[in-house]
Design an enzyme around this catalytic site. Structure first.
Site, PDB file in Angstrom:
ATOM      1  N   LYS A  73       0.811  -1.223   0.000  1.00 11.92           N
ATOM      2  CA  LYS A  73       0.000   0.000   0.000  1.00 11.92           C
ATOM      3  C   LYS A  73       0.843   1.272   0.000  1.00 11.92           C
ATOM      4  O   LYS A  73       0.409   2.306  -0.506  1.00 11.92           O
ATOM      5  CB  LYS A  73      -0.950   0.011   1.202  1.00 11.92           C
ATOM      6  N   GLY A 251     -16.450  -5.721  11.652  1.00 11.92           N
ATOM      7  CA  GLY A 251     -15.531  -5.456  10.556  1.00 11.92           C
ATOM      8  C   GLY A 251     -16.113  -5.600   9.169  1.00 11.92           C
ATOM      9  O   GLY A 251     -15.481  -5.186   8.189  1.00 11.92           O
TER      10      GLY A 251
END
Length: 283
Positions: A73, A251
């Site tokens: 990322k 989540g």
């Protein structure tokens, strides 16, 4: 049927990702045949390939977009033609849009995914003081989302206090105020007890990491509790919180909404959130 859509996910250990199924099902439902490939650098085909090689291959093959996950990322940013202001501030990209000319633009839908999940799941939560446990992984995106969705004071706790403070510095610079402070995760229970809410941004609660990131005896019914872990959906933390009567945020919301926002960026189409949630929960 309109033109097909070709997408991919670059990262490591991708076998359990539910993102491909969500995108393929939503594309098909919108009349666009969609193929979403896992490009796993721990797998046999992509093993040993560097990130630039994989990105170039996606451009040559006509991919419409890529999701980027651990450990790439941060590394992907300098390889892109353009990066959104938000992703630049965070120093992390999880979504790359590739246009018809091969121009690449990086975005971070982890931020918007968690933020939309909060709006949906905790619309009335008190946000004066919040604790986030965990400064790695998606921690920077979660912290940014918390601060930009009304949290006045955020304490980010990590066993590596330098990592926690580095995250705090990034977020404070991004939002232009001293909203975040990094603290030691050891003994964090007293801090949580005095806070309005707490978010687990560690892997604790996953099958490979059973248990909780802190002693849940510090919680009361007046806390709200969030978790980024979605396998299982009800982690030990959320189970304990619900037993106390706490408001909770699981989540799945972040996982679904990051995919919803990425699909919109990839295709220009408006995704059906309920349909993508149904796909996610069916897996």
């Amino acid at each position: 049927m309109n033109d097909s859509i070709l997408l991919g996910l670059i990262g490591q250990g991708l076998d359990l990702s539910r993102t491909p199924a969500m995108h393929e099902a939503e594309g098909l439902a919108q009349g666009r045949a969609t193929v979403y490939r896992r490009i796993d650098t721990l797998g046999s085909r992509a093993s040993g390939q560097d990130l630039k090689t994989l990105l170039d291959a996606a451009l040559y093959l006509g991919f419409n977009g890529l999701n980027i996950t651990h450990p790439y990322k941060q590394a992907v940013l300098p390889l892109l033609d353009e990066v959104s202001e938000q992703a630049t501030q965070l120093g992390a990209v999880n979504t790359v849009v590739i246009d018809a000319t091969g121009h690449t633009t990086g975005h971070n839908t982890d931020v918007s995914g968690f933020g939309r999940g909060m709006e949906e799941g905790l619309p009335n939560a008190k946000l004066d003081s919040v604790v986030q446990v965990g400064a790695g992984g998606v921690g920077n995106a979660v912290a940014y989302a918390l601060v930009t969705h009304g949290v006045q004071k955020l304490q980010v706790a990590d066993l590596d206090t330098s990592r926690a403070q580095a995250l705090a510095d990034v977020i404070n610079n991004a939002v232009g105020r001293e909203a975040v402070v990094g603290v030691d995760a050891r003994g964090i229970e007293d801090v949580i007890a005095a806070a309005d809410g707490v978010v687990n941004a560690t892997p604790m609660g996953m099958p490979a990491h059973p248990g909780t990131a802190f002693d849940v005896s510090c919680l009361t019914k007046d806390h709200w509790v969030g978790d980024v872990v979605y396998m299982p959906i009800e982690t030990e933390l959320l189970k304990a919180a619900r037993a106390l009567g706490c408001e909770t945020l699981d989540g799945t919301r972040m996982a679904i909404h990051q995919a919803v926002d990425a699909f919109r960026l990839f295709t220009g189409l408006e995704p059906d959130v309920s349909r993508m949630r149904e796909t996610f929960l069916s897996l």
